[in-house]
Write a protein that holds these residues in place. Structure first.
Motif, short mmCIF file in Angstrom:
data_model
loop_
_atom_site.label_atom_id
_atom_site.label_comp_id
_atom_site.label_asym_id
_atom_site.label_seq_id
_atom_site.Cartn_x
_atom_site.Cartn_y
_atom_site.Cartn_z
N ASP A 51 0.90 -1.41 -0.03
CA ASP A 51 0.00 0.06 0.09
C ASP A 51 0.82 1.24 -0.16
OD1 ASP A 51 -2.37 -1.09 -0.01
OD2 ASP A 51 -2.69 -0.85 2.10
N GLU A 52 1.99 1.07 0.83
CA GLU A 52 2.60 2.36 1.12
C GLU A 52 3.68 2.57 -0.19
OE1 GLU A 52 5.03 1.77 4.79
OE2 GLU A 52 3.15 1.63 5.77
N MET A 53 3.70 1.60 -1.16
CA MET A 53 4.64 1.74 -2.39
C MET A 53 3.53 2.32 -3.29
SD MET A 53 6.62 -1.77 -2.92
CE MET A 53 6.94 -2.91 -1.61
N GLY A 54 2.29 2.49 -3.01
CA GLY A 54 1.27 3.09 -3.91
C GLY A 54 0.94 2.10 -4.72
N VAL A 55 0.96 0.71 -4.58
CA VAL A 55 0.48 -0.32 -5.44
C VAL A 55 -0.99 -0.58 -4.93
CG1 VAL A 55 0.75 -2.64 -6.08
CG2 VAL A 55 2.70 -1.21 -5.90
N THR A 56 -1.89 -0.70 -5.76
CA THR A 56 -3.31 -0.95 -5.47
C THR A 56 -3.49 -2.05 -6.51
OG1 THR A 56 -3.88 1.25 -4.90
CG2 THR A 56 -5.54 -0.64 -5.24
N PRO A 57 -3.62 -3.23 -6.11
CA PRO A 57 -3.82 -4.52 -7.02
C PRO A 57 -5.45 -4.36 -7.73
CG PRO A 57 -3.91 -5.33 -5.01
CD PRO A 57 -3.65 -3.86 -4.76
N ASP A 58 -5.37 -4.89 -8.95
CA ASP A 58 -6.64 -4.88 -9.60
C ASP A 58 -7.73 -5.86 -8.72
OD1 ASP A 58 -6.81 -3.06 -11.96
OD2 ASP A 58 -5.01 -4.10 -12.05
N CYS A 59 -7.03 -7.31 -8.49
CA CYS A 59 -7.67 -8.08 -7.73
C CYS A 59 -6.58 -9.25 -7.09
CB CYS A 59 -8.62 -8.84 -8.57
SG CYS A 59 -7.80 -10.01 -9.75
N VAL A 60 -7.09 -9.69 -6.11
CA VAL A 60 -6.32 -10.63 -5.14
C VAL A 60 -7.02 -11.82 -5.37
CG1 VAL A 60 -5.65 -11.05 -2.73
CG2 VAL A 60 -5.78 -8.76 -3.60
N LEU A 61 -6.38 -12.62 -6.07
CA LEU A 61 -6.82 -14.15 -6.25
C LEU A 61 -6.30 -14.98 -5.17
CD1 LEU A 61 -8.46 -15.65 -8.77
CD2 LEU A 61 -6.20 -16.17 -9.45
N CYS A 62 -7.34 -15.88 -4.70
CA CYS A 62 -6.67 -16.89 -3.63
C CYS A 62 -7.35 -18.29 -3.87
CB CYS A 62 -7.47 -16.33 -2.22
SG CYS A 62 -6.95 -17.73 -0.95
N ILE A 63 -6.28 -19.27 -4.29
CA ILE A 63 -6.58 -20.63 -4.53
C ILE A 63 -6.74 -21.12 -3.33
CG2 ILE A 63 -5.89 -22.56 -5.93
CD1 ILE A 63 -4.34 -20.80 -7.71
N ASP A 64 -7.92 -21.91 -3.39
CA ASP A 64 -8.45 -22.42 -2.13
C ASP A 64 -8.27 -23.88 -2.15
OD1 ASP A 64 -9.70 -23.11 0.37
OD2 ASP A 64 -11.93 -22.90 -0.63
N LEU A 94 -11.39 -6.75 -2.77
CA LEU A 94 -10.49 -7.11 -3.78
C LEU A 94 -10.45 -8.71 -4.05
CD1 LEU A 94 -7.54 -4.58 -3.30
CD2 LEU A 94 -9.35 -4.69 -5.31
N LEU A 95 -10.90 -9.29 -2.90
CA LEU A 95 -10.57 -10.93 -2.98
C LEU A 95 -11.41 -11.39 -3.79
CD1 LEU A 95 -8.99 -12.84 -1.25
CD2 LEU A 95 -10.82 -13.24 -0.07
N ARG A 96 -10.95 -12.49 -4.47
CA ARG A 96 -11.65 -13.35 -5.29
C ARG A 96 -11.13 -14.85 -5.41
NH1 ARG A 96 -11.87 -10.12 -10.28
NH2 ARG A 96 -12.27 -8.14 -9.52
N MET A 97 -12.13 -15.73 -4.83
CA MET A 97 -11.63 -17.16 -4.28
C MET A 97 -11.84 -17.90 -5.35
SD MET A 97 -10.96 -16.85 -1.09
CE MET A 97 -10.52 -18.54 -0.64
N ALA A 98 -10.86 -19.08 -5.80
CA ALA A 98 -10.82 -19.85 -6.73
C ALA A 98 -10.57 -21.44 -6.25
CB ALA A 98 -9.97 -19.53 -8.20
N LYS A 99 -11.34 -22.26 -6.28
CA LYS A 99 -11.06 -23.33 -5.88
C LYS A 99 -10.07 -23.93 -6.59
CE LYS A 99 -13.19 -27.05 -3.16
NZ LYS A 99 -12.13 -26.77 -2.17
N GLY A 100 -9.10 -24.79 -5.93
CA GLY A 100 -8.14 -25.53 -6.66
C GLY A 100 -8.53 -27.00 -6.63
N CYS A 101 -8.47 -27.56 -7.91
CA CYS A 101 -8.71 -28.79 -8.14
C CYS A 101 -7.77 -29.88 -8.28
CB CYS A 101 -9.76 -29.15 -9.12
SG CYS A 101 -11.30 -27.89 -9.08
N GLU A 102 -8.06 -31.33 -8.50
CA GLU A 102 -6.97 -32.20 -8.94
C GLU A 102 -6.46 -31.98 -10.05
OE1 GLU A 102 -7.52 -36.27 -8.64
OE2 GLU A 102 -7.22 -36.27 -6.22
#
Ligand code: AMP
Length: 212
Positions: free
Chosen positions: A97-110, A187-195
């Motif tokens: 944040d302090e570097m001035g970086v705002t992500p477009d999205c944060v993808l979390c693999i579950d 910003l959070l987007r969850m994606a299910k990790g699969c086999e």
């Protein structure tokens, strides 16, 4: 476009980040790969980081933050990037944040903990270009050889069962709180990790709003 990709060790974030790099044509910045390269080249940073990685612990925030700051200042990052494995702690996210970086999205693999050990012990990484494979779920065309550069595929020294358990513990304690941090920012987007790799990729693209 600036994408942060997070998820437990072995959840497939490196592989998905490579896919996104090739699809979106923006650099893939993996702090783990940068640190491993520094270790193999025995740079001052590598010497400091080595013992943390070997034990499955996080490298101290100040070291990683300085490293990312330098990398994001490079020319190829001007149009965006995929940050893989950073931030991994709340102070790292605040530093971003302090570097001035705002992500477009944060993808979390579950991915469930139970499948992590199997995934990690079958994982192989190219010694030269760091491309990631799995002996069962994403094998190279020729055993032990990187499809992309012909380099030798190796088992990472931190992909052994005792270290994997420690890395999972560290993930739950220090990195998982970032889900709430980024959810609160919308910003959070969850994606299910699969086999199957293809299924995870489809979930990732859907989470990003792109049908595959
Ligand atoms: P990875 O390749 O992302 O699984 O990272 C491998 C190892 O590098 C981790 O287990 C940590 O020891 C270290 N590492 C990578 N990224 C970070 C980070 N953002 N903060 C602290 N340590 C990191």
């Amino acid at each position: 476009m600036k994408i942060i990709i997070m998820g437990p060790p072995g959840g497939g974030k490196g592989t998905q980040a490579e896919y996104l790099r090739d699809t979106l044509l923006i650099p893939h910045i993996s702090t783990g790969a940068i640190i491993r390269k520094a270790i193999s080249e025995k740079t001052p940073l590598g010497l400091k980081a080595e013992e943390y990685i070997a034990e499955g612990h996080l490298v101290p925030d100040d070291i990683v933050i300085a490293m990312v700051k330098e990398r994001l200042g490079e020319e190829d990052c001007r149009k965006g990037y995929i940050l893989d494995g950073f931030p991994r702690t709340i102070p790292q996210a605040e530093a971003l944040d302090e570097m001035g970086v705002t992500p477009d999205c944060v993808l979390c693999i579950d991915v469930e903990d139970e499948s992590i050990v199997e995934r990690l012990s079958g994982r192989r990484e190219c010694k030269d270009c760091a491309a990631s494979y799995h002996v069962k779920y994403n094998p190279p065309q020729k055993e032990g050889v990187c499809d992309k550069c012909g380099g030798e595929l190796i088992l990472r020294s931190d992909d052994v069962p005792e270290t994997i358990r420690e890395r999972l513990k560290v993930y739950h304690e220090q990195t998982e709180p970032l889900e709430e941090f980024y959810r609160a920012k919308g910003l959070l987007r969850m994606a299910k990790g699969c086999e199957e790799l293809e299924d995870t990729t489809r979930n990732v693209m859907r989470a990003l709003g792109v049908e595959k």
